[in-house]
Scaffold this active site. Structure first.
Site, mmCIF file in Angstrom:
data_model
loop_
_atom_site.group_PDB
_atom_site.id
_atom_site.type_symbol
_atom_site.label_atom_id
_atom_site.label_comp_id
_atom_site.label_asym_id
_atom_site.label_seq_id
_atom_site.Cartn_x
_atom_site.Cartn_y
_atom_site.Cartn_z
ATOM 1 N N SER A 24 0.820 -1.216 0.000
ATOM 2 C CA SER A 24 0.000 0.000 0.000
ATOM 3 C C SER A 24 0.852 1.265 0.000
ATOM 4 O O SER A 24 0.325 2.373 0.092
ATOM 5 C CB SER A 24 -0.936 -0.004 1.218
ATOM 6 O OG SER A 24 -0.194 -0.165 2.421
ATOM 7 N N ASN A 111 -1.749 -2.463 13.364
ATOM 8 C CA ASN A 111 -3.204 -2.232 13.396
ATOM 9 C C ASN A 111 -3.562 -0.967 14.174
ATOM 10 O O ASN A 111 -4.392 -0.181 13.716
ATOM 11 C CB ASN A 111 -3.920 -3.454 13.975
ATOM 12 C CG ASN A 111 -3.728 -4.679 13.095
ATOM 13 O OD1 ASN A 111 -3.244 -4.553 11.966
ATOM 14 N ND2 ASN A 111 -4.082 -5.850 13.598
ATOM 15 N N THR A 156 -40.049 27.088 -8.663
ATOM 16 C CA THR A 156 -40.363 25.728 -8.214
ATOM 17 C C THR A 156 -40.653 24.951 -9.494
ATOM 18 O O THR A 156 -41.158 25.530 -10.468
ATOM 19 C CB THR A 156 -41.594 25.674 -7.268
ATOM 20 O OG1 THR A 156 -42.741 26.083 -7.993
ATOM 21 C CG2 THR A 156 -41.417 26.568 -6.041
ATOM 22 N N HIS A 157 -40.309 23.699 -9.524
ATOM 23 C CA HIS A 157 -40.443 22.874 -10.745
ATOM 24 C C HIS A 157 -39.707 23.510 -11.924
ATOM 25 O O HIS A 157 -40.084 23.327 -13.072
ATOM 26 C CB HIS A 157 -41.908 22.663 -11.142
ATOM 27 C CG HIS A 157 -42.794 22.232 -10.015
ATOM 28 N ND1 HIS A 157 -43.059 20.915 -9.738
ATOM 29 C CD2 HIS A 157 -43.452 22.954 -9.060
ATOM 30 C CE1 HIS A 157 -43.869 20.837 -8.682
ATOM 31 N NE2 HIS A 157 -44.104 22.068 -8.240
ATOM 32 N N SER A 278 -13.839 26.591 -26.642
ATOM 33 C CA SER A 278 -13.995 25.376 -27.440
ATOM 34 C C SER A 278 -12.901 25.324 -28.481
ATOM 35 O O SER A 278 -12.485 26.349 -29.013
ATOM 36 C CB SER A 278 -15.366 25.386 -28.112
ATOM 37 O OG SER A 278 -15.349 24.603 -29.281
ATOM 38 N N LYS A 284 -17.654 29.988 -28.147
ATOM 39 C CA LYS A 284 -18.012 29.333 -26.884
ATOM 40 C C LYS A 284 -17.264 29.878 -25.669
ATOM 41 O O LYS A 284 -16.088 30.210 -25.735
ATOM 42 C CB LYS A 284 -17.754 27.819 -26.981
ATOM 43 C CG LYS A 284 -18.688 27.063 -27.887
ATOM 44 C CD LYS A 284 -20.159 27.164 -27.504
ATOM 45 C CE LYS A 284 -20.472 26.369 -26.253
ATOM 46 N NZ LYS A 284 -20.311 24.926 -26.473
ATOM 47 N N GLU A 291 -19.319 22.569 -14.240
ATOM 48 C CA GLU A 291 -19.621 21.230 -14.777
ATOM 49 C C GLU A 291 -18.735 20.151 -14.141
ATOM 50 O O GLU A 291 -19.200 19.064 -13.810
ATOM 51 C CB GLU A 291 -19.429 21.220 -16.293
ATOM 52 C CG GLU A 291 -20.488 22.014 -17.026
ATOM 53 C CD GLU A 291 -20.162 22.120 -18.503
ATOM 54 O OE1 GLU A 291 -20.777 21.380 -19.288
ATOM 55 O OE2 GLU A 291 -19.278 22.913 -18.863
ATOM 56 N N TYR A 318 -9.138 -6.271 12.986
ATOM 57 C CA TYR A 318 -8.574 -5.821 11.705
ATOM 58 C C TYR A 318 -8.653 -6.908 10.647
ATOM 59 O O TYR A 318 -8.432 -8.089 10.924
ATOM 60 C CB TYR A 318 -7.102 -5.399 11.888
ATOM 61 C CG TYR A 318 -6.458 -4.978 10.582
ATOM 62 C CD1 TYR A 318 -6.605 -3.680 10.091
ATOM 63 C CD2 TYR A 318 -5.743 -5.897 9.806
ATOM 64 C CE1 TYR A 318 -6.050 -3.305 8.884
ATOM 65 C CE2 TYR A 318 -5.182 -5.522 8.591
ATOM 66 C CZ TYR A 318 -5.344 -4.226 8.131
ATOM 67 O OH TYR A 318 -4.802 -3.858 6.930
ATOM 68 N N GLN A 323 -7.395 -2.040 4.239
ATOM 69 C CA GLN A 323 -6.381 -1.242 3.541
ATOM 70 C C GLN A 323 -7.015 -0.454 2.384
ATOM 71 O O GLN A 323 -6.479 0.558 1.950
ATOM 72 C CB GLN A 323 -5.278 -2.171 3.022
ATOM 73 C CG GLN A 323 -4.153 -1.480 2.307
ATOM 74 C CD GLN A 323 -2.944 -2.389 2.138
ATOM 75 O OE1 GLN A 323 -2.240 -2.682 3.087
ATOM 76 N NE2 GLN A 323 -2.740 -2.868 0.923
ATOM 77 N N LYS A 326 -8.087 3.641 2.288
ATOM 78 C CA LYS A 326 -7.282 4.834 2.044
ATOM 79 C C LYS A 326 -7.539 5.478 0.692
ATOM 80 O O LYS A 326 -7.821 6.685 0.613
ATOM 81 C CB LYS A 326 -5.803 4.522 2.224
ATOM 82 C CG LYS A 326 -5.464 4.446 3.683
ATOM 83 C CD LYS A 326 -4.146 3.792 3.965
ATOM 84 C CE LYS A 326 -4.251 3.031 5.260
ATOM 85 N NZ LYS A 326 -5.118 1.845 5.191
HETATM 86 N N1 ARG Z 1 -1.134 -1.262 5.197
HETATM 87 C C1 ARG Z 1 -2.072 -1.744 6.184
HETATM 88 C C2 ARG Z 1 -3.391 -0.977 6.038
HETATM 89 O O1 ARG Z 1 -3.357 0.030 5.426
HETATM 90 C C3 ARG Z 1 -1.530 -1.495 7.547
HETATM 91 C C4 ARG Z 1 -2.044 -2.424 8.591
HETATM 92 C C5 ARG Z 1 -1.582 -3.779 8.323
HETATM 93 N N2 ARG Z 1 -1.767 -4.664 9.405
HETATM 94 C C6 ARG Z 1 -1.634 -5.973 9.251
HETATM 95 N N3 ARG Z 1 -1.793 -6.706 10.265
HETATM 96 N N4 ARG Z 1 -1.375 -6.498 8.093
HETATM 97 O O2 ARG Z 1 -4.428 -1.395 6.503
#
Ligand code: ARG
Length: 461
Positions: A24, A111, A156-157, A278, A284, A291, A318, A323, A326
């Site tokens: 990650s 975790n 309205t509408h 444009s 334009k 938009e 966990y 993951q 994110k």
């Molecule tokens: N990269 C992991 C996440 O974003 C971190 C936590 C990982 N923990 C584990 N026990 N593998 O969730």
């Protein structure tokens, strides 16, 4: 690929495809500052609890600070082969300072580490978003205060309904953004709890002081339940929702800006710096900012749905699925941070075509309710007055004129009690000024409302 920090139990290297799949760092690297902040607090706690020595923690502190500086200046680059930002920084620390670096992770799991980092990161980002939203709201308030007498049709509408002012219309959006700011403040109060010390799921056997890291990291209190601390992502989802609401409001205003800047409406003209051309059609001038905001709203809604769906069947505590939180929440944050400055600039620089707005209000029988109310004042029950006014609208349509253009004789043909004061009663200025009820469009009311909004906005500054 450097050896995994957890390689002890394994007799083979991770396959390249799994390593890439699992990693990650490409997206969680943006939390490096928060990760280091969390580690500094954890190390300070280990020192105070007597788990690590003063010299060990001094080395850790120096090492982490040198890594932070090196990352800030670009001297140190993220290793794309690293599993995540937490492993990367820990490995780098051990490389720089040796044995004390290997002690940093005592009484900690990734975790509780990742949960801490993400809370810190989102708390920081939300603060920036709040500022951007305050700026937009303040620009809308400025514009509203300039236009407490600028008459436009209220709809309205999507049909012209009753005359209002541009101030009244804009202040409706100010209310939405004030609620959004309130939601961000509520969110912060609810999310600001410290997961650090929860360990993998069940805390640890070391005498860690979770209250101390709470204080160091600016949290309100430690999360009360260690399972919840590491498995909760409500704060990411709630932020996704809060940002979705902001985007929904921006998208509604975008829709109006798009309509208002069309040749059909011409209520406003966008500044050249906030419009685009444009490649083919030389005439334009497109409202791309509005938009795109409308378009990007769907992205943020998508992130919210990703987060909700990701969590719905995860057993405690966990799971690696988490993951995936994110990229979704980061994209929502990035999107809104991209939208708000452009949108605010667009609103700040647009030109209002007062004459066009007034003409539209004058052209759509928006004073028909006031005509009915006039007949009520002259003695008719409202239902009958409504009917007579409707007949007069119908008649005016056949004459291709406005209600103001009908003669007193013509009025008397429909309601003999009509007097010369009818014309004042149905003038657009009077229609707006007469709506002086709290919350209404009369200039005094909107000026007061704008002042009240400014006070409320100041609380978020
Ligand atoms: N990269 C992991 C996440 O974003 C971190 C936590 C990982 N923990 C584990 N026990 N593998 O969730």
């Amino acid at each position: 690929m450097s050896a995994k920090l957890w390689a002890g139990r394994f007799s083979k290297d991770t396959s390249k495809s799994v390593n890439d799949y699992n990693s990650s760092i490409a997206f969680d690297c943006r939390m490096y500052e928060q990760d280091i902040r969390g580690s500094l607090a954890h190390a300070a706690m280990l020192q105070r609890a007597g788990i690590l020595s003063d010299t060990e923690v001094a080395a850790i502190r120096e090492g982490l600070q040198s890594i932070l500086a090196a990352l800030n200046t670009g001297q140190l680059e993220f290793d794309p082969e690293a599993e995540d930002i937490h492993m990367f920084i820990e490995a780098e620390l051990s490389e720089r300072i040796g044995t004390p670096g290997k002690k940093l992770h005592t009484a900690r799991s990734r975790n509780d580490q990742v949960a801490t980092d993400l809370r810190l990161y989102l708390r920081d980002e939300a603060e920036e978003i709040k500022q951007l939203l305050v700026n937009l709201t303040s620009v809308l308030l400025d514009l509203a205060e300039l236009h407490t007498e600028t008459i436009m049709p209220g709809y309205t509408h999507m049909q012209r309904a009753q005359p209002i002012t541009l101030a009244h219309h804009l202040l409706a959006y100010v209310e939405m953004f004030l609620r959004d700011l309130g939601r961000l403040a509520d969110w912060r109060a609810r999310m600001n709890y410290n997961p650090l010390g929860a360990g993998a799921l069940a805390t640890s056997t070391y005498a860690v002081d979770r209250f101390y890291t709470t204080e160091l990291l600016g949290f309100t209190a430690p999360c009360r339940n260690s399972l919840d601390a590491v498995s909760d992502r409500d704060y990411a989802i709630e932020l996704g929702f809060g940002l979705s609401m902001v985007m929904m409001h921006l998208s509604r205003l975008s829709e109006e800006i798009i309509l208002w800047s069309s040749q059909e409406f011409r209520f406003i003209e966008l500044d050249d710096a906030y419009a685009t051309g444009s490649s083919m059609m030389p005439q334009k001038k497109n409202p791309d900012v509005a938009e795109l905001t409308r378009g990007k709203t769907s992205r943020v809604f998508g992130s919210l749905m990703t987060l909700l769906t990701m969590m719905k069947n995860l057993p405690l505590a966990y799971n690696k699925d988490m993951q995936e939180d994110k990229e979704a929440v980061f994209d929502a944050v990035d999107t809104i941070k991209l939208c708000l400055p452009a949108f605010t600039g667009m609103m700040e620089t647009l030109t209002v075509k007062k004459d066009r707005m007034r003409a539209a209000a004058a052209g759509g029988f928006t004073n028909a309710t006031d005509l009915a109310d006039y007949f009520v004042r002259k003695g008719l029950p409202f239902r009958d007055a409504h009917h007579v006014a409707g007949e007069l609208v119908h008649f005016a349509i056949t004459q291709n004129c406005s209600l103001e253009a009908l003669s007193l004789e013509q009025y008397r043909g429909f309601f003999p009690g009509t007097e010369a004061d009818i014309y004042e009663a149905i003038s657009l200025e009077k229609c707006v000024a007469a709506r002086e009820v709290f919350g209404g469009p009369a200039a005094d009311r909107t000026s007061e409302a704008a002042t009240a909004c400014r006070h409320e906005l100041a609380k978020f500054m």
